[in-house]
Motif scaffolding. Sequence first.
Motif, PDB file in Angstrom:
ATOM      1  N   LEU A 122       0.864  -1.325   0.039  1.00 29.17           N
ATOM      2  CA  LEU A 122      -0.003  -0.041  -0.023  1.00 29.17           C
ATOM      3  C   LEU A 122       0.880   1.291   0.110  1.00 29.17           C
ATOM      4  N   GLN A 123       2.222   1.325   0.228  1.00 32.56           N
ATOM      5  CA  GLN A 123       2.975   2.091   0.455  1.00 32.56           C
ATOM      6  C   GLN A 123       2.648   3.242   1.458  1.00 32.56           C
ATOM      7  N   LYS A 124       2.046   2.580   2.681  1.00 34.90           N
ATOM      8  CA  LYS A 124       1.880   3.309   3.840  1.00 34.90           C
ATOM      9  C   LYS A 124       2.800   3.051   4.834  1.00 34.90           C
ATOM     10  N   PRO A 125       3.245   3.955   6.016  1.00 34.80           N
ATOM     11  CA  PRO A 125       4.214   3.613   6.730  1.00 34.80           C
ATOM     12  C   PRO A 125       3.642   2.758   8.089  1.00 34.80           C
ATOM     13  N   LEU A 126       4.839   2.142   8.382  1.00 36.12           N
ATOM     14  CA  LEU A 126       4.495   1.163   9.436  1.00 36.12           C
ATOM     15  C   LEU A 126       4.589   2.016  10.906  1.00 36.12           C
ATOM     16  N   ILE A 127       3.869   1.449  11.890  1.00 33.34           N
ATOM     17  CA  ILE A 127       3.949   1.834  13.471  1.00 33.34           C
ATOM     18  C   ILE A 127       4.334   0.565  14.056  1.00 33.34           C
ATOM     19  N   ILE A 128       5.937   0.831  14.483  1.00 33.38           N
ATOM     20  CA  ILE A 128       6.409  -0.540  15.117  1.00 33.38           C
ATOM     21  C   ILE A 128       6.426  -0.508  16.694  1.00 33.38           C
ATOM     22  N   HIS A 129       6.004  -1.555  17.237  1.00 36.27           N
ATOM     23  CA  HIS A 129       6.171  -1.526  18.830  1.00 36.27           C
ATOM     24  C   HIS A 129       7.333  -2.671  19.072  1.00 36.27           C
ATOM     25  N   THR A 130       8.315  -2.571  19.666  1.00 34.43           N
ATOM     26  CA  THR A 130       9.170  -3.504  20.036  1.00 34.43           C
ATOM     27  C   THR A 130       9.497  -3.465  21.580  1.00 34.43           C
ATOM     28  N   ARG A 131       9.493  -4.632  22.151  1.00 39.19           N
ATOM     29  CA  ARG A 131      10.067  -4.664  23.535  1.00 39.19           C
ATOM     30  C   ARG A 131      10.596  -6.035  24.029  1.00 39.19           C
ATOM     31  N   ASP A 132      11.969  -5.910  24.402  1.00 40.40           N
ATOM     32  CA  ASP A 132      12.701  -7.155  24.495  1.00 40.40           C
ATOM     33  C   ASP A 132      12.891  -8.090  23.136  1.00 40.40           C
ATOM     34  N   ALA A 133      12.769  -7.256  22.396  1.00 40.28           N
ATOM     35  CA  ALA A 133      12.893  -8.243  20.950  1.00 40.28           C
ATOM     36  C   ALA A 133      13.578  -7.199  19.866  1.00 40.28           C
ATOM     37  N   LYS A 134      14.653  -6.309  20.069  1.00 42.18           N
ATOM     38  CA  LYS A 134      15.382  -5.471  19.189  1.00 42.18           C
ATOM     39  C   LYS A 134      15.931  -6.404  18.119  1.00 42.18           C
ATOM     40  N   ALA A 135      16.531  -7.394  18.383  1.00 43.60           N
ATOM     41  CA  ALA A 135      17.371  -8.258  17.543  1.00 43.60           C
ATOM     42  C   ALA A 135      16.337  -8.727  16.270  1.00 43.60           C
ATOM     43  N   ASP A 136      15.441  -9.255  16.800  1.00 41.95           N
ATOM     44  CA  ASP A 136      14.212  -9.968  15.727  1.00 41.95           C
ATOM     45  C   ASP A 136      13.715  -8.926  15.230  1.00 41.95           C
ATOM     46  N   THR A 137      13.259  -7.803  15.751  1.00 38.94           N
ATOM     47  CA  THR A 137      12.506  -6.744  15.039  1.00 38.94           C
ATOM     48  C   THR A 137      13.209  -6.150  14.038  1.00 38.94           C
ATOM     49  N   LEU A 138      14.701  -5.810  14.099  1.00 42.57           N
ATOM     50  CA  LEU A 138      15.601  -5.258  13.233  1.00 42.57           C
ATOM     51  C   LEU A 138      15.750  -6.133  12.063  1.00 42.57           C
ATOM     52  N   ALA A 139      15.836  -7.536  12.415  1.00 46.54           N
ATOM     53  CA  ALA A 139      16.214  -8.523  11.426  1.00 46.54           C
ATOM     54  C   ALA A 139      15.085  -8.549  10.611  1.00 46.54           C
ATOM     55  N   LEU A 140      13.725  -8.478  10.978  1.00 52.43           N
ATOM     56  CA  LEU A 140      12.715  -8.688  10.284  1.00 52.43           C
ATOM     57  C   LEU A 140      12.431  -7.771   9.232  1.00 52.43           C
ATOM     58  N   MET A 141      12.695  -6.388   9.774  1.00 49.36           N
ATOM     59  CA  MET A 141      12.542  -5.147   8.942  1.00 49.36           C
ATOM     60  C   MET A 141      13.673  -5.307   7.803  1.00 49.36           C
ATOM     61  N   ARG A 142      14.683  -5.662   8.153  1.00 47.20           N
ATOM     62  CA  ARG A 142      15.569  -5.526   6.924  1.00 47.20           C
ATOM     63  C   ARG A 142      15.381  -6.808   5.913  1.00 47.20           C
ATOM     64  N   GLN A 143      14.887  -7.982   6.375  1.00 48.49           N
ATOM     65  CA  GLN A 143      14.657  -9.082   5.422  1.00 48.49           C
ATOM     66  C   GLN A 143      13.614  -8.958   4.913  1.00 48.49           C
ATOM     67  N   TYR A 144      12.590  -8.087   5.092  1.00 46.69           N
ATOM     68  CA  TYR A 144      11.148  -8.026   4.494  1.00 46.69           C
ATOM     69  C   TYR A 144      11.387  -6.600   3.969  1.00 46.69           C
ATOM     70  N   GLN A 145      12.229  -5.787   3.980  1.00 50.74           N
ATOM     71  CA  GLN A 145      12.495  -4.302   3.305  1.00 50.74           C
ATOM     72  C   GLN A 145      11.475  -3.419   3.896  1.00 50.74           C
ATOM     73  N   ALA A 146      11.531  -3.341   5.160  1.00 51.83           N
ATOM     74  CA  ALA A 146      10.685  -2.279   5.673  1.00 51.83           C
ATOM     75  C   ALA A 146      11.105  -0.942   5.176  1.00 51.83           C
ATOM     76  N   ASP A 147      12.168  -0.818   4.794  1.00 52.50           N
ATOM     77  CA  ASP A 147      12.745   0.573   4.212  1.00 52.50           C
ATOM     78  C   ASP A 147      11.926   0.872   3.118  1.00 52.50           C
ATOM     79  N   ARG A 148      11.449   0.277   2.584  1.00 52.08           N
ATOM     80  CA  ARG A 148      10.605   0.511   1.283  1.00 52.08           C
ATOM     81  C   ARG A 148       9.397   1.408   1.548  1.00 52.08           C
ATOM     82  N   CYS A 149       8.729   1.081   2.849  1.00 52.51           N
ATOM     83  CA  CYS A 149       7.516   1.801   3.082  1.00 52.51           C
ATOM     84  C   CYS A 149       7.692   2.965   4.249  1.00 52.51           C
TER      85      CYS A 149
END
Length: 259
Positions: A122-149
């Motif tokens: 949809l090309q709409k920005p994400l609102i992300i909640h992360t708690r005690d999960a920073k490594a997995d949060t960042l890994a999934l953001m990178r793997q699934y190209q969250a930088d595109r939105c």
Amino acid sequence: MFVDSHCHLDRLELDKLALDLPAVLANAKHEQIEHLLCVSVSLAEYPSMAALVAPYPQVSVSCGEHPLHQQDVLDADLLLTLAADPKVVAVGETGLDYFYSPDTKALQQQAFISHIEVANQLQKPLIIHTRDAKADTLALMRQYQADRCGGVLHCFTEDWDTAKAALDLGFYISFSGIMTFRNADALRDVVRQVPLDRLLIETDSPYLSPVPFRGKTNQPAYVSAVAAAVAQVRSEDLATIAKHSTANFYRLFPLAKRA
């Protein structure tokens, strides 16, 4: 003027505030809050949330399912359908929370991936909640190209390395009343380092009331106290924080229109 970039108007404890929603919004206007983003935590509750705030042009909405509000596998098709509505300015909140629900990691991760994919579609920005999960949060953001939105790590409580990694992906960092708490020195160090053009402020109301309102039910009007604390920590004037955090909000969420 300020923007409360993250609140939950449908979850306000109005009886504790002894206010109705119009009075809450009037309080916000009195504190020079010109716009609010009411954030979804449940697809099942999204329609009623959207209907609640529909009469108020100064309130925008997101659509998504919080990692702690998942009862089952996320219906990604429903998320896509609901989030495609032009009045929806962002996808989420989504993310990972291993602090409260470490037993649902796999479920949370799959839902987070689905939110990223929908946001990219949809090309709409994400609102992300992360708690005690920073490594997995960042890994999934990178793997699934969250930088595109793009998007925001909201109610940020992690360290500078996490903030820097998110910034490198084009994300914004949003600070809540937590940064005013007495034991939040490490977080205040992050507040000092986030570039002015990537900084947002929020209440996350009805939760996390900032000093000097600790112990009271949070409300959007209190975002001005968060702004004041940010200004103090950064040794900048309040007008600078107001100007840049507001401009950042409309840049990140271009579908959110000034009333």
